[in-house]
Design an enzyme around this catalytic site. Structure first.
Site, PDB file in Angstrom:
ATOM      1  N   LYS A   1       0.853  -1.188   0.000  1.00 44.51           N
ATOM      2  CA  LYS A   1       0.000   0.000   0.000  1.00 44.51           C
ATOM      3  C   LYS A   1       0.888   1.237   0.000  1.00 44.51           C
ATOM      4  CE  LYS A   1      -3.770   1.927   2.739  1.00 44.51           C
ATOM      5  NZ  LYS A   1      -4.532   1.778   3.996  1.00 44.51           N
TER       6      LYS A   1
ATOM      7  N   HIS B   1      -0.339   4.486   0.276  1.00 43.84           N
ATOM      8  CA  HIS B   1      -0.998   5.628   0.909  1.00 43.84           C
ATOM      9  C   HIS B   1      -1.423   5.232   2.328  1.00 43.84           C
ATOM     10  CE1 HIS B   1      -4.166   3.178  -0.900  1.00 43.84           C
ATOM     11  NE2 HIS B   1      -4.975   3.640   0.029  1.00 43.84           N
TER      12      HIS B   1
END
Length: 176
Positions: free
Chosen positions: A55, A57
């Site tokens: 991921k 963010h």
């Protein structure tokens, strides 16, 4: 199920700092096992799991949960082992995050299948390759045996003689 994991872990005497469950099936096992150990066995341990994709963010990264740190002792939990692929995939991810020590693996079920390259079981192959114990709550033979003594609503055995014979034949061919 988490209490079965907790009891097997406590009985093993393994020392560890954190429970790790590989995505996706290992995630609820890690969370619920850490809760069961903390609430029912006075063992305050964290949990962590990985993502299938990194991921970029929010909190980002590969891992969710207790941050991995150098020297941390990690106990893996998973549902079943067929070939040991999940373990072989997750250990490099763990080591990329921190210099952790994997101290063991606890499974719900050992399928008792041999590896494709030998007559050794996948469990024994993982133990030999990585040097940590693999514990299982049950193995496939125990499950089929127990199923012969459990009745369905109509009074027949849950695992009929025909099903047991098919399982035995499968294990004769593919079992370790």
């Amino acid at each position: 199920l988490a209490e079965f994991y907790a009891k097997a872990i406590v009985a093993s005497g393994m020392e560890f700092d954190m429970v790790f469950g590989p995505a996706y099936k290992g995630i609820p096992l890690a969370v619920s096992t850490a809760i069961a150990l903390t609430a029912g066995h006075n063992m305050t341990v964290g949990y962590t799991f990985d993502r299938k994709e990194k991921k970029d963010h929010g909190d980002g990264g590969w891992m969710v949960g207790t941050p991995l740190t150098d020297g941390m002792k990690v106990l893996l939990v998973d549902d079943v082992m067929t070939a040991g692929t999940a373990v072989r995939e997750v250990i490099p991810k763990l080591k990329a995050e921190a210099n952790v020590e994997v101290v063991g693996l606890v499974l719900s079920v050992d399928r008792m299948e041999k590896t494709k390259d030998s007559d050794m079981s996948a469990v024994k192959a993982v133990e030999a390759e990585f040097g940590f114990p693999v514990l299982s709550i049950a193995n496939v033979r125990e499950i089929f045996e127990a199923g012969q003594h459990i009745e369905t609503a109509d009074g027949t055995a849950y695992v009929t003689d025909e099903i047991k014979a098919a399982a035995d034949a499968y294990l004769e061919q593919y079992g370790a």
